[in-house]
Scaffold this motif. Structure first.
Motif, PDB file in Angstrom:
ATOM      1  N   ASP A  51      76.138 -34.189 -39.881  1.00 10.74           N
ATOM      2  CA  ASP A  51      74.845 -34.083 -39.800  1.00 10.74           C
ATOM      3  C   ASP A  51      74.334 -33.234 -39.082  1.00 10.74           C
ATOM      4  OD1 ASP A  51      72.386 -33.691 -40.284  1.00 10.74           O
ATOM      5  OD2 ASP A  51      71.751 -35.976 -40.464  1.00 10.74           O
ATOM      6  N   ALA A  52      74.201 -31.830 -38.655  1.00 11.34           N
ATOM      7  CA  ALA A  52      73.896 -30.853 -38.069  1.00 11.34           C
ATOM      8  C   ALA A  52      73.089 -31.720 -37.134  1.00 11.34           C
ATOM      9  CB  ALA A  52      73.468 -29.579 -37.969  1.00 11.34           C
ATOM     10  N   ALA A  53      71.337 -32.295 -37.718  1.00  6.34           N
ATOM     11  CA  ALA A  53      70.442 -32.175 -37.462  1.00  6.34           C
ATOM     12  C   ALA A  53      70.735 -33.875 -36.107  1.00  6.34           C
ATOM     13  CB  ALA A  53      69.772 -32.903 -38.090  1.00  6.34           C
ATOM     14  N   ALA A  54      71.462 -34.738 -36.118  1.00  3.94           N
ATOM     15  CA  ALA A  54      72.213 -35.334 -36.149  1.00  3.94           C
ATOM     16  C   ALA A  54      72.996 -35.266 -34.549  1.00  3.94           C
ATOM     17  CB  ALA A  54      72.769 -36.800 -36.767  1.00  3.94           C
ATOM     18  N   VAL A  55      73.586 -34.409 -34.508  1.00  5.02           N
ATOM     19  CA  VAL A  55      74.390 -33.613 -33.422  1.00  5.02           C
ATOM     20  C   VAL A  55      73.799 -33.040 -32.944  1.00  5.02           C
ATOM     21  CG1 VAL A  55      76.275 -31.834 -33.309  1.00  5.02           C
ATOM     22  CG2 VAL A  55      76.262 -33.214 -34.730  1.00  5.02           C
ATOM     23  N   ILE A  56      72.310 -32.533 -32.868  1.00  3.69           N
ATOM     24  CA  ILE A  56      71.989 -31.883 -31.942  1.00  3.69           C
ATOM     25  C   ILE A  56      70.883 -32.866 -31.406  1.00  3.69           C
ATOM     26  CG2 ILE A  56      70.053 -30.890 -31.852  1.00  3.69           C
ATOM     27  CD1 ILE A  56      71.085 -29.019 -33.828  1.00  3.69           C
ATOM     28  N   ALA A  57      70.798 -33.871 -32.669  1.00  2.00           N
ATOM     29  CA  ALA A  57      69.692 -35.128 -31.677  1.00  2.00           C
ATOM     30  C   ALA A  57      70.590 -35.572 -30.412  1.00  2.00           C
ATOM     31  CB  ALA A  57      69.617 -35.664 -32.426  1.00  2.00           C
ATOM     32  N   ALA A  58      72.298 -36.003 -30.568  1.00  2.00           N
ATOM     33  CA  ALA A  58      72.976 -36.926 -29.319  1.00  2.00           C
ATOM     34  C   ALA A  58      73.311 -35.764 -28.938  1.00  2.00           C
ATOM     35  CB  ALA A  58      74.396 -36.987 -30.381  1.00  2.00           C
ATOM     36  N   ALA A  59      72.913 -34.650 -28.451  1.00  2.00           N
ATOM     37  CA  ALA A  59      73.867 -34.017 -27.879  1.00  2.00           C
ATOM     38  C   ALA A  59      72.160 -33.956 -26.338  1.00  2.00           C
ATOM     39  CB  ALA A  59      73.908 -33.082 -27.929  1.00  2.00           C
ATOM     40  N   THR A  60      70.832 -34.256 -27.327  1.00  2.00           N
ATOM     41  CA  THR A  60      69.622 -34.109 -26.311  1.00  2.00           C
ATOM     42  C   THR A  60      69.000 -34.984 -26.208  1.00  2.00           C
ATOM     43  OG1 THR A  60      68.625 -32.076 -28.429  1.00  2.00           O
ATOM     44  CG2 THR A  60      67.023 -33.526 -26.675  1.00  2.00           C
ATOM     45  N   ALA A  61      70.038 -36.144 -26.836  1.00  2.00           N
ATOM     46  CA  ALA A  61      69.326 -37.461 -25.889  1.00  2.00           C
ATOM     47  C   ALA A  61      70.235 -37.936 -24.575  1.00  2.00           C
ATOM     48  CB  ALA A  61      70.302 -38.663 -26.912  1.00  2.00           C
ATOM     49  N   ALA A  62      71.512 -37.472 -24.765  1.00  2.00           N
ATOM     50  CA  ALA A  62      72.708 -37.418 -23.923  1.00  2.00           C
ATOM     51  C   ALA A  62      71.867 -35.626 -22.626  1.00  2.00           C
ATOM     52  CB  ALA A  62      74.069 -37.279 -24.559  1.00  2.00           C
ATOM     53  N   GLY A  63      71.175 -35.131 -23.421  1.00  2.00           N
ATOM     54  CA  GLY A  63      71.460 -34.233 -21.524  1.00  2.00           C
ATOM     55  C   GLY A  63      71.708 -33.391 -22.121  1.00  2.00           C
TER      56      GLY A  63
END
Length: 579
Positions: free
Chosen positions: A432-444
């Motif tokens: 899930d591209a959105a979930a990948v970006i969300a995880a990267a954003t959450a990890a900074g």
């Protein structure tokens, strides 16, 4: 009660009808192999005496057809054996690789851990090679010996004596090759283990200049391995040479005996050639078996290791799918030991966490902190006790389903060759591209990833070699946060981070708690503990204190018995400035 059949035996047993067909083909092939002997018998005894060219032509056409049919059947047998080997390999390959992944979590690994895969390859190579054909042909030896006996009993006795000697050589090969093969296996493990250790520590060896000494150690092990390999090769090679010489000698002796019997008028000239050809064919499977004995012994050892491994690591039963955890984590009298060890590194630890809470685990070195979190996520064996998510023990979950609800950042970060996005998405087939970006954003790390040459599609190389240690750690944090797992366990997550990375880590911890997840953090540096509300102190594998920051700093021990006075870990952490 008989022992249950191994998975290997079951895989081959499912093909028993194919093996039955191969046995039938082998019978026809061996009957057709008599064509040469009968042809020579007819040529010498009928054609030469009658001088009939028509008979000779008919015999030639017939023998060409028979040999052609024999060759066709042997080709079919070879192709079927190759496909059997490929099918069994394809059927057991996923199972064996899952065992490769599970084995380090169950016992200590002395080599590179890929021995089961090599064992499966050995079985496939042997099954697809000439070795099985020799074993299919061996039961037909009496047919050729009987044919020679029909020509003359003396010829049959001589051929039988030669066959018995060759069988004796085969038995000798089995007995004499057992010990060298065992020694070779042990020495090869030592050789590979030292090589892998050198590869892992290449930087240390180069920087401190003791690579030559490690090379000398490896050379000593390698010399011993090669010497034992030469001894094993000498045994099998010597017996193989003896079998070839014996076959040639036997062929000459049969010709000589046949000539003597012809002089005495007891056999015809054609019987001499026919007996020689039939005797040679009778001994061919034994000679081939001796030549393939090294491969057979290696395949048999691989079979035993694989059968033992598959029995020791049975496939887990598919449990009922449980709903996603949302309430809490309970640790009940947990004792954890390293794989292959019985001495616990964590003893009788109990605590509970509710959704939205964060726990920081601190304590001196070798206190058991990493062992505890490995037990929490189910990667190390539990000697006793239970870890529960919403009341369900971890072993009640399917491994893949449970992994969806757990995010784990180990102390030693390992990434895989592939893109940044694939690593964050845990190599899902359809991430899930959105979930990948969300995880990267959450990890900074979203901004950091965008600055890479190809962004999320950047290839990071084996182990993430294209990234710095801090980048690998932050990328592994994003992987742990992918798809918002309920339980996030972080072991020394700030060991390679700068101030900016630590701030992003603290924000990520708070983000997990804010969405109703649970965070467990192992830390030596106190900065990361700002994001948690509970502290646990471990010492010598036992829980010394558990509670809020204020409770722990006041020395209140929850739960249970502890030594008089504040625990040493509390004193150390006070000095370190933990608030």
């Amino acid at each position: 009660m008989s022992e249950p059949r191994s998975e290997l035996a079951t895989a081959f047993r499912r093909l028993r009808w194919v093996f039955g067909g191969l046995a039938l083909i082998s019978g026809v092939v061996n009957c057709l192999a008599l064509s040469g002997s009968i042809f020579m018998l007819q040529v010498y005894d009928r054609v030469l005496s009658s001088r009939s060219e028509a008979t000779l032509a008919a015999l030639c056409v017939l023998v060409v057809l028979l040999f052609g049919f024999q060759g066709l059947l042997e080709a079919v047998r070879s192709r079927v054996l190759a496909r059997i080997a490929s099918q069994v390999h394809a059927e057991l390959g996923p199972r064996v690789f899952r065992c490769v992944l599970a084995l380090p979590l169950r016992s200590a690994i002395e080599d590179d851990g890929l021995t089961p895969v090599r064992d499966l390859d050995n079985l496939r190579n042997f099954a697809a090679g000439p070795g099985p054909s020799a074993f299919f042909d061996l039961p037909w030896m009496p047919l050729y010996l009987l044919f020679v006996f029909v020509l003359h009993p003396f010829l049959g006795l001589l051929a039988t004596a030669g066959a018995l000697v060759l069988v004796g050589l085969t038995v000798a090969a089995e007995i004499l090759s057992r010990r060298p093969q065992r020694v070779l296996a042990a020495q090869n493990v030592q050789r590979i283990s030292l090589g892998l250790a050198g590869r892992r520590n290449a930087e240390v060896l180069r920087a401190m200049g003791f690579g030559e000494r490690l090379t000398a150690r490896w050379l000593r092990l390698n010399d011993a391995f090669l010497a034992e390999q030469r001894r094993a090769g000498d045994i099998v090679g010597g017996l193989g040479a003896a079998s070839r010489v014996l076959r040639l000698l036997l062929q000459s002796l049969i010709l000589a005996l046949g000539a003597w019997l012809t002089i005495r008028g007891e056999v015809t000239a054609g019987a001499i050639i026919a007996a020689s050809i039939a005797a040679t064919r009778a001994l061919a499977p034994v000679e081939l078996a001796i030549g393939q004995w090294k491969s057979f012994v290696a395949a048999r050892a691989s079979w035993r290791r694989l059968a033992g491994l598959l029995q020791a690591l049975p496939p887990p039963a598919r449990p009922l799918d449980l709903p996603p955890p949302v309430a809490g984590l309970a640790v009940e009298q947990l004792s954890v030991a390293a794989p292959g060890q019985r001495r616990p590194s964590v003893r009788n630890v109990s605590f509970k966490l509710q959704a939205g809470q964060g726990l920081g685990i601190i304590g001196p070195s070798a206190a058991g902190k990493s062992s505890l979190v490995r037990g929490l996520v189910g990667v190390w064996p539990l000697l006793s006790g239970t870890v529960r998510l919403d009341g369900a023990a971890l072993d009640q979950w399917d491994e893949t389903a449970l992994g969806r609800h757990i995010g784990y950042l180990p102390q030693d970060v390992e990434l895989f060759a592939g893109t940044v996005a694939a690593n964050i998405a845990r190599f899902e087939d359809e991430p899930d591209a959105a979930a990948v970006i969300a995880a990267a954003t959450a990890a900074g790390v979203h901004g950091m990833i965008l600055r890479l040459p190809d962004g999320y599609e950047t290839e990071i190389g084996e182990g993430g070699e294209a990234l710095s240690a801090g980048q690998r750690q932050r990328l592994a944090l994003a992987r742990a946060l992918y798809r918002d797992p309920f339980l996030v366990v972080l072991d020394e997550p700030n060991s390679n981070l700068d101030a900016e990375g630590e701030a992003a880590l603290t924000q990520a911890i708070r983000g997990v708690r804010a969405r109703g997840g649970i965070v467990v953090v192992v830390a030596h540096r106190p900065a990361v503990l700002v994001g948690v509300d509970l502290i646990a102190i471990l010492r010598d594998g036992a829980l010394q204190a558990f509670g809020t920051h204020q409770e722990v700093m006041r020395g209140r021990r929850q739960p249970g018995p502890a030594r008089n006075g504040p625990p040493l870990a509390v004193v150390e952490d006070r000095k370190a400035g933990v608030q």
